[in-house]
Design a protein around this motif. Structure first.
Motif, PDB file in Angstrom:
ATOM      1  N   LEU A  83       0.831  -1.209   0.000  1.00  0.00           N
ATOM      2  CA  LEU A  83       0.000   0.000   0.000  1.00  0.00           C
ATOM      3  C   LEU A  83       0.861   1.253   0.000  1.00  0.00           C
ATOM      4  N   VAL A  84       1.932   1.248   0.783  1.00  0.00           N
ATOM      5  CA  VAL A  84       2.837   2.402   0.801  1.00  0.00           C
ATOM      6  C   VAL A  84       3.395   2.660  -0.597  1.00  0.00           C
ATOM      7  N   ASP A  85       3.832   1.597  -1.261  1.00  0.00           N
ATOM      8  CA  ASP A  85       4.365   1.731  -2.621  1.00  0.00           C
ATOM      9  C   ASP A  85       3.280   2.210  -3.587  1.00  0.00           C
ATOM     10  N   LEU A  86       2.073   1.704  -3.407  1.00  0.00           N
ATOM     11  CA  LEU A  86       0.949   2.093  -4.269  1.00  0.00           C
ATOM     12  C   LEU A  86       0.675   3.591  -4.151  1.00  0.00           C
ATOM     13  N   PHE A  87       0.642   4.083  -2.901  1.00  0.00           N
ATOM     14  CA  PHE A  87       0.352   5.501  -2.684  1.00  0.00           C
ATOM     15  C   PHE A  87       1.512   6.393  -3.145  1.00  0.00           C
ATOM     16  N   ALA A  88       2.692   5.850  -3.232  1.00  0.00           N
ATOM     17  CA  ALA A  88       3.831   6.636  -3.688  1.00  0.00           C
ATOM     18  C   ALA A  88       3.815   6.840  -5.190  1.00  0.00           C
ATOM     19  N   ASP A  89       3.106   5.968  -5.906  1.00  0.00           N
ATOM     20  CA  ASP A  89       3.214   5.988  -7.365  1.00  0.00           C
ATOM     21  C   ASP A  89       1.862   5.976  -8.070  1.00  0.00           C
ATOM     22  N   ARG A  90       1.088   4.940  -7.874  1.00  0.00           N
ATOM     23  CA  ARG A  90      -0.107   4.712  -8.687  1.00  0.00           C
ATOM     24  C   ARG A  90      -1.356   5.432  -8.185  1.00  0.00           C
ATOM     25  N   THR A  91      -1.610   5.354  -6.899  1.00  0.00           N
ATOM     26  CA  THR A  91      -2.873   5.833  -6.333  1.00  0.00           C
ATOM     27  C   THR A  91      -2.622   7.000  -5.391  1.00  0.00           C
ATOM     28  N   LEU A  92      -3.418   8.047  -5.537  1.00  0.00           N
ATOM     29  CA  LEU A  92      -3.252   9.245  -4.717  1.00  0.00           C
ATOM     30  C   LEU A  92      -3.965   9.088  -3.375  1.00  0.00           C
ATOM     31  N   ALA A  93      -3.275   9.388  -2.288  1.00  0.00           N
ATOM     32  CA  ALA A  93      -3.887   9.408  -0.955  1.00  0.00           C
ATOM     33  C   ALA A  93      -4.382  10.823  -0.680  1.00  0.00           C
ATOM     34  N   VAL A  94      -5.650  10.946  -0.309  1.00  0.00           N
ATOM     35  CA  VAL A  94      -6.252  12.250  -0.053  1.00  0.00           C
ATOM     36  C   VAL A  94      -6.813  12.263   1.364  1.00  0.00           C
ATOM     37  N   ALA A  95      -6.460  13.275   2.135  1.00  0.00           N
ATOM     38  CA  ALA A  95      -6.889  13.387   3.536  1.00  0.00           C
ATOM     39  C   ALA A  95      -7.773  14.608   3.706  1.00  0.00           C
ATOM     40  N   VAL A  96      -8.803  14.471   4.534  1.00  0.00           N
ATOM     41  CA  VAL A  96      -9.711  15.596   4.748  1.00  0.00           C
ATOM     42  C   VAL A  96      -9.053  16.724   5.530  1.00  0.00           C
ATOM     43  N   GLY A  97      -8.027  16.396   6.328  1.00  0.00           N
ATOM     44  CA  GLY A  97      -7.371  17.425   7.128  1.00  0.00           C
ATOM     45  C   GLY A  97      -6.079  16.940   7.728  1.00  0.00           C
ATOM     46  N   ILE A  98      -5.512  17.757   8.579  1.00  0.00           N
ATOM     47  CA  ILE A  98      -4.157  17.530   9.078  1.00  0.00           C
ATOM     48  C   ILE A  98      -4.052  16.295   9.982  1.00  0.00           C
ATOM     49  N   VAL A  99      -5.098  16.000  10.749  1.00  0.00           N
ATOM     50  CA  VAL A  99      -5.046  14.824  11.628  1.00  0.00           C
ATOM     51  C   VAL A  99      -5.046  13.533  10.804  1.00  0.00           C
ATOM     52  N   THR A 100      -5.883  13.494   9.783  1.00  0.00           N
ATOM     53  CA  THR A 100      -5.924  12.325   8.900  1.00  0.00           C
ATOM     54  C   THR A 100      -4.625  12.199   8.121  1.00  0.00           C
ATOM     55  N   ALA A 101      -4.080  13.322   7.668  1.00  0.00           N
ATOM     56  CA  ALA A 101      -2.796  13.305   6.960  1.00  0.00           C
ATOM     57  C   ALA A 101      -1.685  12.790   7.877  1.00  0.00           C
ATOM     58  N   GLU A 102      -1.733  13.171   9.149  1.00  0.00           N
ATOM     59  CA  GLU A 102      -0.743  12.707  10.108  1.00  0.00           C
ATOM     60  C   GLU A 102      -0.791  11.184  10.239  1.00  0.00           C
ATOM     61  N   ALA A 103      -2.000  10.610  10.234  1.00  0.00           N
ATOM     62  CA  ALA A 103      -2.142   9.156  10.326  1.00  0.00           C
ATOM     63  C   ALA A 103      -1.536   8.475   9.101  1.00  0.00           C
ATOM     64  N   LEU A 104      -1.732   9.061   7.925  1.00  0.00           N
ATOM     65  CA  LEU A 104      -1.124   8.506   6.707  1.00  0.00           C
ATOM     66  C   LEU A 104       0.394   8.554   6.797  1.00  0.00           C
ATOM     67  N   GLU A 154       2.214   8.542   9.474  1.00  0.00           N
ATOM     68  CA  GLU A 154       2.663   7.563  10.470  1.00  0.00           C
ATOM     69  C   GLU A 154       2.739   6.162   9.881  1.00  0.00           C
ATOM     70  N   ASN A 155       1.957   5.915   8.831  1.00  0.00           N
ATOM     71  CA  ASN A 155       1.960   4.604   8.188  1.00  0.00           C
ATOM     72  C   ASN A 155       2.833   4.565   6.941  1.00  0.00           C
ATOM     73  N   GLY A 156       3.653   5.598   6.760  1.00  0.00           N
ATOM     74  CA  GLY A 156       4.648   5.572   5.696  1.00  0.00           C
ATOM     75  C   GLY A 156       4.264   6.232   4.396  1.00  0.00           C
ATOM     76  N   VAL A 157       3.066   6.841   4.334  1.00  0.00           N
ATOM     77  CA  VAL A 157       2.619   7.488   3.098  1.00  0.00           C
ATOM     78  C   VAL A 157       3.168   8.912   3.043  1.00  0.00           C
ATOM     79  N   LYS A 158       3.782   9.270   1.943  1.00  0.00           N
ATOM     80  CA  LYS A 158       4.405  10.594   1.829  1.00  0.00           C
ATOM     81  C   LYS A 158       3.680  11.510   0.842  1.00  0.00           C
ATOM     82  N   ARG A 159       3.101  10.954  -0.207  1.00  0.00           N
ATOM     83  CA  ARG A 159       2.404  11.770  -1.204  1.00  0.00           C
ATOM     84  C   ARG A 159       0.942  11.892  -0.785  1.00  0.00           C
TER      85      ARG A 159
END
Length: 276
Positions: free
Chosen positions: A222-243, A245-250
């Protein structure tokens, strides 16, 4: 349709069932194809635990009461009233140093005439810890009661241990994860490249998804997927922080931390990438 914001032909998974119809409509308005794939599950009040937790707090006392959610704080207050401990709890809270995460928690405290000694500016665990550190407040040897909302907080636990605090957790709610077969199917869809983006509307949705992935050895996938193929979108800063923490950077997130802003910002991202 504006070229500045478009999801034309994009397949978007939404991991929150709450307001699913509303979010789906927003995605469709920008030409996207929504899929509701809940990862948060249901929330139940754990009356069997919160009552004893309150009684322990009242009997043993605490040097610090750290409150992390507005609904959890309100539940403690409501349950204390039901148990006939309202006056004892308010007396303890007036004598205890309180740390509050998020404006909703501060609003609940304000409604009962209390002001926290420490509060964050951005609604995150990280922000609250930084406030403690910037104020040079040591918790070594202090007794700390930590109110959580349905799941443990590894970041808080690690920090409190490093501080040398004597802490215990109060968890008024429990989260029940979605059925395992649904999580499995969603992870398989993601790894197969079905989605152009996944929209997360709470930190818990992120944590449950990655916990399910770890059980299958698919978390790095999943981390690799979010880095390249699929975009991770967060509603706000707390949700982004959780991503994070799980290794998602984009990660894409709106400045206003609203669901409508999240969908528009997602469309802006794809438009800027020339993918519409």
């Amino acid at each position: 349709m504006s070229r500045l914001s478009s999801l034309q032909g994009k397949h978007i998974a939404v991991t929150g069932a709450r307001k699913g119809d509303e979010i789906s409509k927003l995605i469709e308005n920008l030409g996207g194809i929504p899929y509701i794939r809940p990862t948060q599950g249901t929330v139940i009040l754990d009356e069997s635990q919160v009552g004893p937790d309150i009684e322990r707090l009242l009997e043993e006392g605490t040097d610090w009461l750290i409150l992390t959610t507005g609904i959890g704080t309100q539940t403690l207050w409501d349950m204390a009233e039901r148990l006939g401990h309202r006056e004892r709890l308010i007396d303890l809270m007036r004598k205890t140093r309180i740390a509050a995460r998020g404006y909703k928690t501060r609003n609940v405290l304000r409604s009962i005439g209390l002001t926290p000694s420490i509060s964050d500016e951005d609604g995150t665990v990280r922000g609250l810890i930084e406030k403690f550190e910037s104020a040079n407040l040591s918790l070594r040897g202090d007794r700390v009661a930590l109110q959580l909302y349905g799941e443990r907080s590894p970041r808080f636990e690690k920090w409190l241990k490093e501080q040398g605090a004597d802490y215990f957790e109060i968890m008024p709610y429990l989260h029940v994860a979605p059925p395992e077969h649904e999580m499995k199917a969603f992870i398989e869809e993601m790894l197969a490249g079905k989605y152009d983006a996944v929209a997360f509307t709470s930190a818990l949705q992120v944590h449950y998804l990655f916990e399910a992935a770890r059980r299958r050895g698919a978390d790095q996938g999943l981390v690799d997927l979010f880095a390249d193929r699929t975009l991770a979108v967060a509603v706000g800063i707390v949700t982004a922080e959780a991503l994070e923490e799980n290794g998602v950077k984009r990660i894409v997130q709106p400045s206003n931390q609203r669901m409508g802003g999240m969908i528009v910002e997602m469309g802006n991202y794809f438009a800027a990438q020339g993918q519409v």
